[in-house]
Write an enzyme that holds these catalytic residues in place. Sequence first.
Site, PDB file in Angstrom:
ATOM      1  CB  THR A  43       0.152   2.419   4.242  1.00 33.59           C
ATOM      2  OG1 THR A  43       0.542   1.740   5.417  1.00 33.59           O
ATOM      3  CG2 THR A  43      -1.353   2.331   4.119  1.00 33.59           C
ATOM      4  CE  LYS A  97      -0.570  -1.851   5.502  1.00 33.36           C
ATOM      5  NZ  LYS A  97       0.375  -1.470   4.475  1.00 33.36           N
ATOM      6  N   GLY A 117     -10.134   2.800   5.512  1.00 36.49           N
ATOM      7  CA  GLY A 117      -8.758   2.415   5.206  1.00 36.49           C
ATOM      8  C   GLY A 117      -7.845   3.389   5.907  1.00 36.49           C
ATOM      9  CB  SER A 131       4.455   5.290   1.140  1.00 33.42           C
ATOM     10  OG  SER A 131       3.987   3.969   1.013  1.00 33.42           O
ATOM     11  CB  ALA A 142       2.250  -2.738  -5.961  1.00 34.39           C
ATOM     12  CB  CYS A 197       5.253   2.965  -3.889  1.00 37.66           C
ATOM     13  SG  CYS A 197       5.551   3.351  -2.155  1.00 37.66           S
ATOM     14  CB  THR A 217       2.932   0.071  -2.323  1.00 36.80           C
ATOM     15  OG1 THR A 217       2.870   1.365  -1.710  1.00 36.80           O
ATOM     16  CG2 THR A 217       1.537  -0.385  -2.679  1.00 36.80           C
TER      17      THR A 217
END
Length: 185
Positions: free
Chosen positions: A12, A44, A58, A137, A168, A171, A174
Site C-alpha cells: 500500500t 484503498k 486512505g 510501504s 511505484a 517500491c 506499490t
Amino acid sequence: MQQSDFPGWHGTTIIGVRKGGKVVVAGDGQVSLGQTVIKGTARKVRRLSPGGFDVVCGFAGSTADAFTLLERLEAKLEATPGQLQRASVELAKDWRTDKYLQKLEAMLIVTDGKDLLVITGAGDVLEPEHDVAAIGSGGNFALAAARGMMDSDKDAETVARDAMAIAADICVYTNGKLTVETIGG
C-alpha cells in the site's frame, strides 16, 4: 504457525496532497501476500459522507482493520458533525485505550478539504508539514517525490499522481493502478 511466521499483507502507498485550495488523496491498488501479488486493483481510498459532511480517507495496513477504523471514524464524525480534527482525536484515543482496537494494524490519512491528518494506532493525530502526508510501504518514496514537486506549477492531483508513479517505480509493494479522490476548492 505463529504470527511472526506469517508473511503478512503488504502493498500500500497512500498520499495526501494539499495545494491550491484542494486536497487530493491517492492510493495504489496492489495487495501482496509475501512475494505474491494477490490483487492489483484494490480500492484503498474512500469517501465518507456522515450527515452530508464529506471526508476522504486512505488506509494502509490490514484491510479488515482499516475498515473497522473507518466505521469508528464515521461514527465519531456523526457524533461531531463538521469537526474532523475532533473526531480524529476521539478515534485515536479509543484506538490507544481499547484492548480490541489496540491490536488493529492500519494507518489512516483523512481530510475534509480543510484539515489533512494522519491517524495512527499509537494515538497520534498528525498534521503534516509542507501539505503532504504519505503512509504505507512506499510512503516515504511518495512523500519525498511530492515534497520535491510542491514548489512547481503542478496542481495537487498532478503532484499526487506523479509522486505515486515514482513510488511505484521504486517500491515492489506499490503499483500504478490508482484510486484518486479530490475534495475542497
